[in-house]
Design a protein around this motif. Structure first.
Motif, short mmCIF file in Angstrom:
data_model
loop_
_atom_site.label_atom_id
_atom_site.label_comp_id
_atom_site.label_asym_id
_atom_site.label_seq_id
_atom_site.Cartn_x
_atom_site.Cartn_y
_atom_site.Cartn_z
N LEU A 9 0.67 -1.22 -0.06
CA LEU A 9 0.35 0.54 0.01
C LEU A 9 0.93 1.12 0.18
CD1 LEU A 9 -3.16 -0.99 2.38
CD2 LEU A 9 -2.54 -0.63 -0.13
N ASN A 10 2.64 1.43 0.49
CA ASN A 10 3.18 2.37 0.68
C ASN A 10 3.73 2.71 -0.37
OD1 ASN A 10 4.75 0.45 0.59
ND2 ASN A 10 5.08 0.82 2.40
N GLU A 11 3.24 1.86 -1.53
CA GLU A 11 3.45 1.75 -3.07
C GLU A 11 2.78 2.50 -3.75
OE1 GLU A 11 7.00 -1.53 -3.05
OE2 GLU A 11 5.24 -1.78 -4.69
N ILE A 12 1.96 2.44 -3.45
CA ILE A 12 0.84 3.07 -4.35
C ILE A 12 0.06 4.52 -4.22
CG2 ILE A 12 -2.18 2.58 -4.82
CD1 ILE A 12 -0.08 -0.07 -5.93
N GLY A 13 0.08 5.51 -4.87
CA GLY A 13 -0.42 6.25 -5.35
C GLY A 13 -1.58 7.11 -6.39
N LYS A 23 -10.17 1.97 -3.95
CA LYS A 23 -9.88 2.31 -2.24
C LYS A 23 -8.32 2.00 -1.79
CE LYS A 23 -13.43 0.22 0.30
NZ LYS A 23 -13.78 0.22 -0.89
N ALA A 24 -7.81 1.53 -2.38
CA ALA A 24 -6.58 1.27 -2.75
C ALA A 24 -5.58 2.43 -2.66
CB ALA A 24 -5.69 0.05 -3.32
N THR A 25 -6.10 3.09 -3.73
CA THR A 25 -5.46 4.49 -3.64
C THR A 25 -5.26 5.23 -2.95
OG1 THR A 25 -5.33 3.71 -6.84
CG2 THR A 25 -4.97 5.91 -5.50
N PHE A 41 -1.23 -4.93 1.84
CA PHE A 41 -0.85 -4.89 0.16
C PHE A 41 -2.12 -4.89 -0.76
CE2 PHE A 41 -1.45 -9.42 1.76
CZ PHE A 41 -1.20 -9.57 0.60
N VAL A 42 -2.26 -4.92 -1.99
CA VAL A 42 -3.50 -4.95 -2.80
C VAL A 42 -3.54 -5.55 -3.94
CG1 VAL A 42 -2.50 -2.68 -3.57
CG2 VAL A 42 -5.00 -3.02 -4.16
N GLN A 308 -10.04 3.64 5.98
CA GLN A 308 -10.82 4.08 4.21
C GLN A 308 -10.66 5.09 4.32
OE1 GLN A 308 -14.04 2.25 2.20
NE2 GLN A 308 -14.33 1.27 3.74
N THR A 309 -10.68 6.04 2.82
CA THR A 309 -11.53 7.28 2.52
C THR A 309 -11.95 6.69 1.19
OG1 THR A 309 -11.06 9.60 3.17
CG2 THR A 309 -9.01 8.16 1.38
N ARG A 310 -13.50 8.05 0.82
CA ARG A 310 -13.34 7.79 -0.22
C ARG A 310 -14.47 9.85 -0.13
NH1 ARG A 310 -17.56 5.17 2.55
NH2 ARG A 310 -16.47 3.15 1.64
#
Length: 868
Positions: A9-13, A23-25, A41-42, A308-310
């Motif tokens: 997850l810390n590699e995702i932007g 969600k993962a982004t 992770f995703v 999570q956030t949206r």
């Protein structure tokens, strides 16, 4: 270590959206912002695509969905079950299983939460919240593999399929990633909205909290504690401590609901310090993402985690502030207030309306005015809002509002008065001063003098004034048509629209001044009768079947056509000569009268054909014709009766005055329908020209279809750098989204959205404004557009938002009318009185509170609608 089918997850932007889903982004972005997010992770979308490709699922799914509609719930459910069975039966390729197992081991093989992360969720304007599967407290590689497969399959649940069809999202364009996140065994959890989703205020947060894991709150199984906090003052403005009887807890391999201990049920889940900590998170997250967010959070051993956030997709847009107009601003929805129009304008339609206002300001405003001349006008996704703040600080204006203008929406008026009272101090401090008179030039004086002369004609000779009004309107149309024929270049066509847009209302509605005096005659005679005769008996009959009304004549022509076709054993089709003749005369009309982008009856005659054929099938045409002519006779008899009553009392002068006013009323009042008829003619001319431009743009390759031209503006067309294909596509999507949206009557600069006033009343009584006398009991039929008129049965009560002349043919079938908007002289009210149909306007929420097929009683004298 890098994996082919998973990412930390810390590699995702933001750039990884198509790879990791919404969600993962968002989780990856929060980690990069330094916010407390559990590690994980995703499983990326490439894994989903490989799984479906290996098992040849895409072809099978397409076949199953081939003929399924978004509203066919039973069939959707059947198809969904079959698709999910396909996923269960299909094998996950070894390379995916290997990456999944390795990523899980690298995380430490803990209990995890497994959540869907689709490429069409958590986007601004779209909300897939709760549509896909989430699994908590998942443990071990085998269980994790099973839950990932189930998350993939949840892309095809019935609700998600229906939502994608409704939002016009191609099923082939979506893919599923799956978030695998360390499980927080929460002692308490909840939801944090960084703007208040209940009232729309951007300066408030809304915080929910309950004991245990968040599943009980999300699933609606518990009523949580709630706080409303002002972001600026940090003041807790509302606090509600609920009785929390249920909580979600972990069990081996999953979760379950359990009862909350008695001592904790009424105990507050959060102290003030924790509420303030959540406020800080709200401000940070919203600032980072640049828009209001809906967050889920968990608390364990004194530490908050954001899981999570949206984006909050339900908020109505806030108008852009104008320079020098700071503080609290109050905007009114003019679509609803003035036109009973709940739909948005197309971009071209809104552009034409704005051009009209610009030209009016240019032609009748002082030249030396600097700055933004139209600071008060806001286009919010096709709906026109006007800044009323300065006016609401004027006592004289508020007094006028209390005596609601009879052609405006009374529900909006009540809401506006309540808003003015509630925010009296804020409005006073926001006012910068505004005087209409100080901004006008001498042309306005000349226009006023001309209109006063027109009014005087009506007072002297009603018949001459009526003929002058009609002649002037026809003369304007003839002049425009002559000029239109000379247009050749695109620049000339655009200049023609810009030139006449300003005259649209001045000239079109200007003809009404010839007959304006008639609008007060009924009230004057009523006052005379009550003073000298003690009552106003029979006066309402004078308003029946008013002659010289273009909309009433149109309705009668439809019934005559139905009678003629039925006598010949025919049905109405667009090829029938009588239909062609009718459309030649009235085909310029449309359901949304002021929008140049709305299809005309000539372009889409189905509505007219349905009206005629329904009358033929039900044999109602003769009754409608008889009702109209009987109404004329009743009106004539009523005038004679009222005159004789004055004469019998020896009141010859009053008898003469009353007779003249009533006869002049019938001579002139019907002409009030002509301005909209003429204005619609102007708009139809603009439409023809704009379609010609659209055809040119298609030939140039700048547009795909001719009608796409209505989803761009004239200004956008004139800039050769603009990608009109992309612009029209995006604007059409916004229009279609907004068309379904219920827009607020009032919007404040704080974001607060006011849909209706606060009102008191019984559960079975709806209050409104009495606009056409009589009491009628019958079955309610809710219609949102006149094209739905085929659903209306003879004698049913029409319940709708509001009407315009395109609805008139339906009045021939109805027993009574209930409208959410409008006043005594709005279109529906006038036509209802003409046809002798009881009617009530300004009934807030009528189309939602009344059910189709429900029996109701409409009292057009008291303004009450009773649910029976």
């Amino acid at each position: 270590m890098k994996y082919k089918f998973s990412r930390k997850l810390n590699e995702i932007g933001n750039n990884d959206f198509l790879l990791a889903g919404g969600k993962a982004t968002n989780l990856g972005e929060m980690i990069q912002a330094g916010l407390p997010v559990p590690g994980g992770f995703v499983v990326i979308t490439e894994a989903y695509r490989r799984f479906t490709e290996v098992n040849q699922l895409d072809q099978k799914i397409s076949s199953l969905l081939e003929n399924v509609g978004m509203d066919d719930i039973v069939e959707l459910e059947k198809v969904s079950i079959k698709i999910r069975e396909l996923f269960t039966e299909s094998r996950i390729p070894e390379d995916i299983l290997s990456d999944l197992a390795a990523s899980y081991r690298e995380l430490g093989s803990p209990e995890v939460a497994v959540r869907s992360s689709a490429t069409a969720e958590d986007l601004p304007g779209l909300s897939f919240a709760g549509q896909y599967d989430t699994y908590l407290n998942v443990s071990g590689t085998d269980q994790l593999t099973d839950k990932v497969r189930q998350c993939w399959a949840s892309l095809w649940n019935a609700r998600a399929i229906s939502y994608r069809i409704r939002q016009k999202i191609d099923h082939k364009d979506v893919a599923h990633a799956v978030v695998v996140q360390e499980m927080v065994n929460a002692e308490k959890s909840g939801i944090l909205f960084t703007a208040n989703p209940v009232n729309g205020r951007r300066d408030q947060i809304l915080l929910n909290a309950s004991w245990g894991l968040g599943e009980a709150i999300v699933g609606g199984d518990v009523t949580p504690d709630q706080w409303v906090v002002n972001k600026e003052t940090k003041k807790i403005e509302e606090e509600t401590i609920a009785k929390k009887t249920v909580m979600t807890v972990r069990i081996n391999g999953g979760i379950r609901h359990t009862e909350v201990s008695a001592e904790k049920q009424k105990e507050s889940t959060m102290d003030q310090k924790e509420v303030m900590e959540m406020l800080d998170f709200a401000v940070k997250v919203e600032k980072y993402f640049g828009s209001p967010q809906d967050l889920e959070w968990a608390w364990k051993e004194g530490v908050f985690y954001l899981v999570q956030t949206r984006p909050i997709t339900s908020l109505y847009p806030v108008p852009e502030s104008s320079e020098g107009r700071e503080g609290l601003r109050v905007y009114i929805n003019m679509n609803l207030y003035s036109q009973a129009m709940k739909e948005p304008f197309t971009p071209m339609g809104a552009g034409v309306m704005q051009t009209m206002v610009e030209n009016l300001v240019k032609n009748y405003g002082k030249k030396k005015v600097t700055g933004d001349r139209l600071w008060y006008l806001k286009n919010i996704d096709g709906r026109i809002y006007i800044d009323m703040t300065e006016m609401l600080n004027k006592k004289r204006f508020l007094k006028k509002l209390e005596n609601n203008p009879s052609d405006k929406d009374p529900v909006t008026t009540r809401a506006l008065l309540q808003t003015a009272e509630r925010y009296k101090e804020e409005i006073a401090s926001s006012t910068r001063g505004f005087s209409v008179l100080s901004k006008l030039n001498l042309r306005v004086m000349r226009l006023a003098i001309d209109n006063i002369k027109k009014v005087s004609y009506g007072k002297k000779d009603a018949e001459q004034a009526r003929m002058m009004a009609i002649k002037e309107g026809q003369s304007i149309i003839k002049k425009m048509e002559s000029e239109k024929k000379k247009l050749s270049t695109r620049e000339e066509k655009i200049r023609f629209i810009e030139k006449y847009a300003g005259e649209l209302f001045v000239s079109g509605f200007g003809v009404v001044f010839y007959v304006a005096a008639s609008s007060g005659y009924i009230e004057k005679v009523k006052a005379m009768m009550e003073k000298h005769l003690g009552d106003s008996e029979n006066l309402n009959k004078v308003e029946k079947s008013v002659p010289y009304s273009v909309t009433t004549e149109m309705g009668m022509e439809l019934m005559e056509i139905a009678r003629e076709l039925d006598a010949d054993g025919k049905k109405a089709t667009k090829d029938e000569p009588v239909i062609k003749d009718f459309l030649e005369k009235y085909g310029h009309r449309a359901s949304i009268e002021l929008d140049v982008g709305d299809p005309t009856w000539k372009e889409n005659p189905e509505y007219i054909l349905d009206i005629i054929n329904a009358s033929i099938d039900n044999k109602t045409y003769q009754e409608a014709i008889d009702r109209f002519f009987n109404g004329k006779q009743e009106a004539e008899e009523a005038i004679v009766t009222i005159t004789n009553r004055f004469m019998k009392k020896g009141l010859k002068k009053q008898a003469s005055q009353a007779e003249k006013m009533l006869r002049d009323f019938r001579e002139m009042f019907g002409v009030r329908e002509y301005p909209k008829f003429y204005v619609r003619k102007f708009i139809a001319m603009f439409k023809d020209i704009i379609q010609e431009i659209g055809q040119e743009l298609v030939e140039e390759g700048r547009l795909k279809n001719v009608d796409d031209v209505f989803f761009v503006t004239l200004a956008q067309i004139q800039d050769p750098k603009n990608d009109l294909k992309q612009m029209s596509k995006e604007n059409r999507e916004i229009y279609e989204r907004e068309f379904k949206r219920n827009a607020p009557r009032i919007v404040l600069s704080s974001g607060e959205s006011i849909y209706s006033p606060t009102e008191e009343g019984g559960d079975n009584i709806l209050g409104g404004v009495a606009v056409s006398p009589g009491v009628y009991e019958g079955i309610a039929r809710i219609l949102h557009h006149p094209e739905e008129g085929h659903q209306l049965q003879k004698g049913e009560i029409l319940v709708t938002t509001g009407t315009n002349p395109s609805w008139t043919p339906l009045f021939l079938k109805i027993g009574a009318l209930v409208m959410e908007t409008g006043g005594p002289i709005s279109h529906g009210s006038v036509v209802a009185r003409e046809y002798g149909v009881p009617a009530v306007a300004g009934v807030n929420g009528a189309t939602e509170k009344i059910e189709n097929g429900q029996k109701i009683r409409v009292n057009g004298e008291s303004g009450r609608v009773e649910l029976l």
